[in-house]
Enzyme design. Sequence first.
Site, PDB file in Angstrom:
ATOM      1  N   CYS A   1       0.829  -1.214   0.000  1.00  0.00           N
ATOM      2  CA  CYS A   1       0.000   0.000   0.000  1.00  0.00           C
ATOM      3  C   CYS A   1       0.864   1.266   0.000  1.00  0.00           C
ATOM      4  O   CYS A   1       1.614   1.510   0.951  1.00  0.00           O
ATOM      5  CB  CYS A   1      -0.897  -0.049   1.245  1.00  0.00           C
TER       6      CYS A   1
ATOM      7  N   CYS B   1       0.192   3.684   2.904  1.00  0.00           N
ATOM      8  CA  CYS B   1       0.727   3.104   4.146  1.00  0.00           C
ATOM      9  C   CYS B   1       2.210   3.430   4.282  1.00  0.00           C
ATOM     10  O   CYS B   1       2.699   3.703   5.384  1.00  0.00           O
ATOM     11  CB  CYS B   1       0.528   1.590   4.162  1.00  0.00           C
TER      12      CYS B   1
END
Length: 105
Positions: free
Chosen positions: A23, A26
Amino acid sequence: MADFKDIIKEEKPTLVDFFATWCGPCKMQAPILEQVKGRMGDNVNIIKIDVDANPQLAELYRIQSVPTLIIFKGGEPVWRGYGVHQADMLEAKLAEHMITKKDEV
């Protein structure tokens, strides 16, 4: 999972970052969390949970997108946010749930 439950039950606030290694947002959130931990020190816990490696926790806390940030205090979720959050905002949210001297009296 027992360690996770013990950590979130503490009286100091615990910020849990539910993330995935693939991600992009993230990856952007990670250094921000390090900055928050550096500023707030032992007054807070900050832990990261990889949703792919811990699907049971992701399901338990209904994680549908990453990053999802949840602040726990005394084992209960007290705040939830989605996406990337800046350090100042996270510090303010954590401070709302910190134990103060008047709480200890």
